[in-house]
Structure formats: structure tokens, C-alpha cells
Design a protein around this motif. Structure first.
Motif, PDB file in Angstrom:
ATOM      1  N   THR A 108      71.453   4.560  76.467  1.00 35.76           N
ATOM      2  CA  THR A 108      70.377   5.012  75.582  1.00 35.76           C
ATOM      3  C   THR A 108      69.049   4.329  75.851  1.00 35.76           C
ATOM      4  O   THR A 108      68.067   4.594  75.145  1.00 35.76           O
ATOM      5  CB  THR A 108      70.777   4.776  74.113  1.00 35.76           C
ATOM      6  N   THR A 109      68.991   3.429  76.825  1.00 41.42           N
ATOM      7  CA  THR A 109      67.721   2.803  77.190  1.00 41.42           C
ATOM      8  C   THR A 109      67.539   2.880  78.702  1.00 41.42           C
ATOM      9  O   THR A 109      68.506   2.989  79.465  1.00 41.42           O
ATOM     10  CB  THR A 109      67.647   1.318  76.767  1.00 41.42           C
ATOM     11  N   ASP A 110      66.282   2.827  79.131  1.00 43.14           N
ATOM     12  CA  ASP A 110      65.983   2.780  80.554  1.00 43.14           C
ATOM     13  C   ASP A 110      66.601   1.523  81.172  1.00 43.14           C
ATOM     14  O   ASP A 110      66.717   0.485  80.526  1.00 43.14           O
ATOM     15  CB  ASP A 110      64.473   2.753  80.784  1.00 43.14           C
ATOM     16  N   ALA A 111      66.962   1.643  82.428  1.00 42.87           N
ATOM     17  CA  ALA A 111      67.498   0.506  83.170  1.00 42.87           C
ATOM     18  C   ALA A 111      66.577   0.186  84.335  1.00 42.87           C
ATOM     19  O   ALA A 111      65.914   1.065  84.885  1.00 42.87           O
ATOM     20  CB  ALA A 111      68.897   0.821  83.689  1.00 42.87           C
ATOM     21  N   VAL A 112      66.521  -1.080  84.706  1.00 42.25           N
ATOM     22  CA  VAL A 112      65.792  -1.528  85.889  1.00 42.25           C
ATOM     23  C   VAL A 112      66.676  -2.539  86.606  1.00 42.25           C
ATOM     24  O   VAL A 112      67.155  -3.491  85.994  1.00 42.25           O
ATOM     25  CB  VAL A 112      64.439  -2.169  85.539  1.00 42.25           C
TER      26      VAL A 112
END
Length: 354
Positions: A108-112
Motif C-alpha cells: 500500500t506504499t511506494d517502495a524504493v
């Protein structure tokens, strides 16, 4: 596994070195850059082992070594580079390519995180991670929440022989690579941050031959036995005038002979050569010394009357285990070898051209 609060990081704990390549991405899916989605926010990046893989660990569908998320394309000068529709799995020595890797984020959140591409000789088992060579590493790679990123990784100065097993590895804070287990097959299936593509293309004319290599390995500290398993894909090549001959080489052939020269669907056609004579064939009870990796040669030959078309064969290595003793000259028949599960392999696609 789902993790909370991922942070940008470089690949750690695996002896990897980041390259200075520019980051070029094609991104799709929902994004939430800069948003605060609360304490339960998670990201979960995975690389598909098979088309049906949804990131569940362990991955249970095989063959896990034909990942659709790894695609080899011809190098193009365009920025961003051009993605090809199908993978090109036989490379020109000295050439340059873009290897496109699809990263999926079910969280549910962006990943880097950090993405690495590795290569090794085509084959079944390998020793992680000493048998694998870094091709390139990209850092600060974003993957949007609920979406995918298709990331081109440049593969320059391709060494001989031009065909490889490729592996893609993702690592991020909160979504780290797992420690590599001893068993090769569990490295990929137990960690959705790793995928492999072991596919090779062969193009030959009528009455022509092409050679390819296949490596088998043991990571055990004692001598073990393994097997080579061959299964036709589609129309069997040998039923239309083609031949596939396996050359074990003098060392492995002598070991196999002394271990009882066991196998099914094979015929000896030379001092160390065995011809596949069935749609399913096995060369069994192949001895490997401790932590050893040996390479056999596969020769694909089209007959003068072999119809133009595409054929295929899956070559797999059986899991190493204790030897089943056998002395054919001693009297009683040799015991039936165990049905060793496949720990890795290569799909060879054979195209016969007019």
C-alpha cells in the motif's frame, strides 16, 4: 513477507557493488509519492517466477527458472530505451543489451530499493552466491504502491559463449533479501525478491548443428549423486529427424560408468557421448565431488528432412543426494535410482530454418 516503513537503501549483506548506471524506468500503477498513509502502511515488492506468481512465499509452481519478469532486448540508443515484445535469449559475444526486469508491488506504499542483475553459466544447480557474477546494479529504484516498474538494466560486453542463466535480486529496507539457503532451488522459491531466467534460443539450418553447455553442481561437503532429466516440449525434435547428443566428457563419463551407467531413454554413440532416444530421458547416478560444478556439452543437430519450425527440450538437474551403490558385474540388478526432484534447469528452444 510484508514489512513496515521501507526506506531507500543499497543492497546489503550479499557482497554486491552498485554501478554508476543512470536510472531509466517505465512505471505503471497507482502512486502515493510523498503521502503519509499511516502506521499500517506496507510495501511488498516481488519478481514473478512464473506468470501465475503473485508473490506468495514459497513459490510452488515450476519451472521457476523461466521468469516472465526478466526479458532480454537489443540495445537501443533511445532514452528511455525501447522495450522489445519478446525476449532474445541468445546473445552476441561482445554485444550490448538491455535486460528489462518487471518489479511488482502488492503493498500500500511506494517502495524504493536496489535492483541487481547477475549471470552464471547455464545449468541446473549452482552454489549461491559464488557461482554468480554481477552484471549491473541500480540503486534508488522506485516501485509504486499497487503497481509495477519495468526497469532496463544494461548488459555490456557480453562474454562468451553468449548464453547464460540470469537472476534478478531486489533489496530494500524492510524488504530485505533472505539469507541464501544451502539448497539452490530454495534460494528462488523461498524469496520473492529473487527470480531466474534460464532460457536459450538455438537457430540452425537443415543438416546443421549447434553446441550449448549445461552445468551441474553440488554444494554438499561430501560426494553425492545427481541426475540429468530431459523432457521434450511440443513436437519431439528427435521424431522429426533431429538429434540431441549429450557429451559428459571423460571425467564425468568415467564416474558415471563406474557408478553403474544407469539411465533411461539414452543410447551411447561415442566414447563419452549419449544420444537422447525418447521424449523423456534420464542420465542417472552422476557422481559429483564436494562443492563441485561440472559442465557437459549438448549438441543439437537438425536432419536434412527436419521440417522448418520450433522445437524445445527442458533440461533439469536432480537434487543431489547419497549414492545408490551399484556394481553391474557383481550379479544382482542395480537398485532403481531415487526420483530426485528438479532443482533447476534450462529450456532450450530450437528453431530449424530453411
Amino acid at each position: 513477507m510484508l514489512r513496515t516503513f521501507p526506506r531507500p537503501r543499497r543492497l546489503a549483506g550479499a557482497g554486491l557493488v552498485a554501478s554508476g548506471l543512470a536510472l531509466l524506468l517505465t512505471v505503471s500503477g497507482a502512486t502515493a509519492a510523498g503521502s503519509d498513509v499511516g502506521i499500517a502502511a506496507t510495501s511488498e515488492v516481488f519478481i514473478q517466477d512464473t506468470p501465475s506468481d503473485n508473490g506468495v512465499e514459497p513459490s510452488t509452481v515450476s519451472p521457476f527458472w523461466q521468469s516472465p519478469a526478466i526479458k532480454v532486448c537489443a540495445w537501443t540508443p533511445a532514452v528511455p530505451p525501447v522495450e522489445c515484445p519478446t525476449s532474445q535469449d541468445q546473445l552476441l559475444i561482445g554485444g550490448s543489451y538491455h535486460v528489462w526486469i518487471t518489479l511488482s508491488n502488492s503493498g500500500t506504499t511506494d517502495a524504493v530499493g536496489t535492483l541487481e542483475l547477475r549471470r552464471t553459466k547455464p545449468g541446473g544447480g549452482t552454489n549461491w552466491n559464488t557461482d554468480w557474477v554481477n552484471v549491473a546494479t541500480k540503486v534508488d529504484v522506485p516501485v509504486p504502491a499497487g503497481g509495477v516498474s519495468r526497469v532496463p538494466v544494461q548488459f555490456d560486453n557480453v562474454p562468451g559463449p553468449g548464453h547464460f542463466c540470469l537472476a534478478a535480486l531486489w533489496d530494500a529496507d524492510g524488504d530485505e533479501l533472505k539469507p541464501f539457503p544451502a539448497d539452490h532451488d530454495r534460494v528462488v522459491t523461498n524469496d520473492n525478491n529473487i527470480a531466474q531466467r534460464n532460457v536459450n534460443s538455438i537457430a540452425i539450418g537443415k543438416s546443421q548443428s549447434a553446441d550449448r553447455s549445461f552445468s551441474i553442481a553440488s554444494n554438499q561437503p561430501v560426494r553425492t549423486h545427481t541426475s540429468l532429466v530431459f523432457n521434450s516440449v511440443g513436437t519431439p525434435f528427435h521424431l522429426v529427424g533431429g538429434q540431441i547428443v549429450v557429451d559428459l566428457g571423460p571425467v564425468l563419463f568415467q564416474r558415471w560408468y563406474q557408478a553403474g551407467r544407469r539411465g533411461t531413454g539414452i543410447q551411447q554413440v561415442g566414447a563419452t557421448q549419449l544420444r537422447l532416444a525418447s521424449t523423456t530421458a534420464k542420465i542417472e547416478e552422476l557422481p559429483l565431488d564436494p562443492v563441485e560444478r561440472l559442465t557437459v556439452n549438448l549438441r543439437f543437430t537438425a536432419g536434412g528432412s527436419t521440417p522448418a519450425g520450433t522445437y524445445g527440450v527442458e533440461v533439469g538437474q536432480g537434487k543431489t543426494s547419497a549414492a545408490y551403490p551399484c556394481n553391474p558385474a557383481a550379479g544382482p540388478p542395480c537398485p532403481t535410482p531415487p526420483n530426485r526432484p528438479i532443482i533447476g534447469g534450462v529450456r532450450y528452444t530450437i528453431t530449424v530454418v530453411e
